[in-house]
Design an enzyme around this catalytic site. Structure first.
Site, short mmCIF file in Angstrom:
data_model
loop_
_atom_site.label_atom_id
_atom_site.label_comp_id
_atom_site.label_asym_id
_atom_site.label_seq_id
_atom_site.Cartn_x
_atom_site.Cartn_y
_atom_site.Cartn_z
N SER A 283 0.84 -1.20 0.00
CA SER A 283 0.00 0.00 0.00
C SER A 283 0.87 1.24 0.00
O SER A 283 2.07 1.17 0.23
CB SER A 283 -0.89 0.02 1.23
OG SER A 283 -0.10 0.32 2.35
N LYS A 284 0.23 2.37 -0.26
CA LYS A 284 0.98 3.62 -0.33
C LYS A 284 1.74 3.90 0.96
O LYS A 284 2.84 4.39 0.96
CB LYS A 284 0.03 4.77 -0.61
CG LYS A 284 -0.44 4.75 -2.03
CD LYS A 284 -0.98 6.10 -2.45
CE LYS A 284 -1.54 6.05 -3.84
NZ LYS A 284 -2.95 5.72 -3.89
N ARG A 285 1.11 3.55 2.07
CA ARG A 285 1.74 3.84 3.36
C ARG A 285 3.04 3.06 3.53
O ARG A 285 3.93 3.46 4.25
CB ARG A 285 0.79 3.51 4.50
CG ARG A 285 -0.18 4.64 4.82
CD ARG A 285 -1.17 4.21 5.88
NE ARG A 285 -1.98 3.09 5.41
CZ ARG A 285 -1.99 1.89 5.95
NH1 ARG A 285 -1.24 1.62 6.98
NH2 ARG A 285 -2.75 0.94 5.47
#
Ligand code: GLU
Length: 452
Positions: free
Chosen positions: A211-213
């Site tokens: 994910s982006k995180r």
């Protein structure tokens, strides 16, 4: 088999991420392998979150990776067919308009369209996962459009796939639970069922969903960092897929030749940055020197503008072999340059006089060795100076006799001014005879002044 038709249907609600690239690649491989048609369909049904900027980025990123398609559509422009399908369902009593309180604006009444769910068990066979069965009763009469002019994703995707004659739906496993809903709509509209293949998602190194995180997932970030498109594409391709030949480094065409949906893994593959760097390095090493130089020179020049060194194209060209050995991705050039690793090739260093002699040796001794080296190098013809081995050949016997460290440390340090650097012969061959002699003499001067 019917002529294969596959689709890349990204929702333009974010930048192109590696998962989007993988979806496109797997469809591309399958489509090309079977001489099929590839459709790009921008699924902008979510009006609030879809942006043209994201669509442009997806098109741009996939193109940069080397992927292509035969036809391009945008869902918002296909609204007439969606509306017709909704009318057809309502007229046939298979869907109905229902007046309800708006989910988005509580208190407001809206007219949504719901599918009349026959409540049956749906079984479909998935190329990767085998047979999958769902009881659709609990889905109830689910909503398929916010209004007759505003279809939801499930309705749009089924109508688009049906109208376009998509034969294979190859997508991530997050869509498995959508499939029974979509089959219900498909059957109500009388479309043929495509063949489904749901592949597992990429995992991050802690085995959670990527994910982006958890770091970079946008293709444009990898591009900015300086990964090569072929390397990134190859890496994305072989993650979660073992080609029959067992090879890992494959061109797009070679992947097409080897591709079979059945060989995709059933469990998620870890998107490992170190492995990606390794892949990229393999591609850089395979690159012809000319091509490498053309790309690396610009990156190096840009990286050095902030370092206040005297840029010399000639020196930079000679430096290329060393750069080629040391970088895995273009941004490594920025990083090494930022750490001052290349400065001394362009501008004279400021060696610390205390560090010039090898440990435990006197400054006079270091100066004496450097004097001797100056003599030797002086006699070496200019033409021979560009080859490190030639320089080594004249200095080495002396260094062996006097103690390698005693001679080579002050020599290397006077040339680079750094405790760590490549060997002095390589440095001297890159900076040239005049510069080498000037730096060694400057170091002798420093040592002499220290004695006074
Ligand atoms: N637009 C969907 C997505 O981006 C894909 C739908 C599909 O593959 O059926 O997740």
């Amino acid at each position: 088999m019917k002529k294969v038709k596959v689709r890349f249907p990204p929702s333009p609600t974010g930048y192109c991420h590696v998962g989007t690239a993988r979806m496109a690649l797997l469809n591309f491989l399958f489509g090309k392998k079977h001489g099929g048609t590839i459709i790009f369909r921008s699924e902008d049904t979510d009006k609030a979150r879809s942006k043209r900027e994201y669509e442009d980025d997806i098109v741009d990123s996939l193109t940069w990776l080397g992927l292509a398609w035969d036809e391009f559509y945008r869902d918002s422009e296909l609204i007439d067919t969606h509306r017709e399908a909704l009318k057809k369902l309502i007229d046939a009593g298979k869907a109905y308009v229902s007046k309800e309180e708006s989910m988005r604006e509580p208190g407001k009444e809206v007219e949504v369209v719901r599918l009349k769910n026959p409540g049956m068990t749906i079984t479909f066979s998935d190329v990767i996962r085998g047979e999958i069965t769902f009881d659709t009763t609990e889905l109830g009469d689910f909503v398929i459009a916010r209004s007759i002019d505003d279809p939801l994703y499930h309705l749009a995707v089924v109508v688009d796939d049906g109208e376009m004659g998509i034969t294979h739906v190859i997508r991530g496993e997050e869509h498995i639970s959508n499939t029974p809903r979509q089959i219900l709509i498909q059957e109500a509209l009388g479309y043929e069922r495509p063949i489904y293949a749901h592949y597992p998602l990429f995992l991050s190194s802690d085995r959670a969903k990527l994910s982006k995180r958890k770091g970079d997932v946008a293709v444009k970030e990898y591009r900015a960092e300086g990964f090569l498109p072929e390397a990134l594409l190859n890496f994305i391709g072989i993650l979660g897929w073992t080609p029959p030949s067992g090879r890992e480094i494959l061109s797009l065409q070679e992947m097409v030749t080897e591709f079979e949906l059945e060989n995709l893994h059933k469990s998620g593959a870890v998107f490992d940055m170190e492995k990606l760097r390794w892949f990229n390095r393999e591609y850089l090493l395979k690159m012809r020197d000319d091509d490498f130089e053309a790309l690396a020179l610009d990156r190096l020049r840009a990286a050095l503008t902030e370092r206040k060194v005297e840029w010399s194209e000639g020196v930079a060209r000679k430096l290329m072999r060393l750069v080629h050995e040391r970088v895995s991705v273009w941004s490594d050039i920025d990083e090494l340059a930022g750490e001052g690793e290349f400065d001394y090739f362009f501008s004279d260093p400021q060696p610390g006089v205390a560090e010039l002699p090898q440990k435990n040796t006197a400054p006079e001794e270091a100066a004496r060795h450097l004097e001797a080296v100056v003599q030797m190098l002086h006699e070496l013809p200019d033409a021979d100076f560009s080859v490190p081995e030639n320089i080594k050949a004249v200095v080495w016997p002396y260094a062996e006799e006097k103690g390698r460290g005693n001679v080579l440390w002050p020599l290397r340090y006077s040339l680079s001014g750094r405790a760590k650097s490549p060997d002095p012969f390589l440095i001297a061959s890159i900076i040239g005879k005049d510069t080498s002699l000037r730096r060694i003499k400057a170091a002798i001067g420093l040592l002499e002044r220290m004695r006074q």
